[in-house]
Design a protein around this motif. Structure first.
Motif: not given
Length: 274
Positions: A58, A60, A73, A75
């Protein structure tokens, strides 16, 4: 209801011996994160390197990189938090490394872009191996002289070589409270890495920040190496993988399956109720 932050080291812990997160671990962790588990990793790797070896996990989830110097972060690459040197501290690192004939890999923002600079003429086998394992990394910037090497907004220094040549560097910076310095043998390799970073750049300090950012009440961590001890000491619970060094196992609350056998994911699956 209390919120728990689950945080794992990467190399030797979440990553298997092929430097990857297994399909089982990716599927397990992603499904649990989707259900509300607060999970992240803390690594000495850069965001670029960590993102490559955790592909499929993931993206995120904010993550801790460069041994706690940054919280990113993944992403977007946005920096959520960072620790840094001042100009005097950077100059002192340069002075000591030049004096001892050490040619490091210098991590810096050059004209606002993250770069890893090194002098090819000074490459040893360890540096060559590191570079060959990261072909295509756009951060790499070969330079020809010392002034170019020590340019930009430097935030991290990595020295790769024999323990005997790096030990004096470690002895100097580990006793200076302006810095945090580590030395350890590369996983599955003969060479040693000595890394110099700002004093507050540590996994434990970054986890405390992360805990506050997400409003967590409890931290449970997983690791394998000596440099995970501070992270273990600040955690409410901590677990060493079976392949961990004896020193870490001594301070752990328990021993879980090895990195090759999905120890972290299996522990989460068995103990986390969502």
């Amino acid at each position: 209801m209390k919120k728990t932050l689950y945080v794992t080291d990467l190399d030797g812990t979440l990553l298997n011996t092929h430097d990857r997160v297994s399909d089982f671990s990716i599927r397990t962790i992603n499904e649990m994160v989707d259900k509300g588990m607060i999970f992240t990793y803390a690594t000495a790797r850069s965001l670029v390197s960590a993102s490559k070896v955790t592909e499929g996990l993931n993206a995120n989830i904010p993550v801790i990189a460069y041994n706690g110097a940054f919280i990113f972060q993944p992403s977007t690459g946005e920096i959520l938090s960072k620790e840094d040197f001042n100009d005097e501290e950077r100059s002192y690192v340069k002075e000591i490394l030049v004096k001892h004939g050490i040619s490091p890999m210098v991590y810096a923002f050059v004209d606002g872009v993250e770069k890893v600079s090194w002098i090819p003429a000074n490459e040893n086998d360890g540096v060559k191996r590191y570079l060959s394992s990261r072909k295509g990394d756009k951060r790499f910037r070969s330079v020809e002289d010392i002034e170019s090497l020590y340019s930009g907004d430097m935030f991290y220094f990595t020295c790769i070589g024999e323990k005997e040549e790096l030990q004096p560097i470690y002895d100097i910076f580990s006793k200076d409270d302006r810095y945090r310095c580590t030395i350890q043998q590369e996983l599955y390799r003969p060479e040693y890495w000595c890394e110099i970073m700002p004093a507050l750049a540590s996994k434990s300090h970054a986890i405390k920040k992360y805990k506050e950012m997400w409003g967590c009440d409890k931290v449970i961590s997983f690791g394998d190496a000596i440099n995970d001890i501070p992270m273990f000491e600040m955690s409410d619970e901590c677990y060493a993988v079976e392949n961990a060094v004896p020193e870490l196992k001594k301070v752990a609350n328990g021993i879980i399956a090895s990195n090759e056998n999905d120890g972290v994911a299996k522990w989460l699956l068995e103990h986390v109720s969502l």
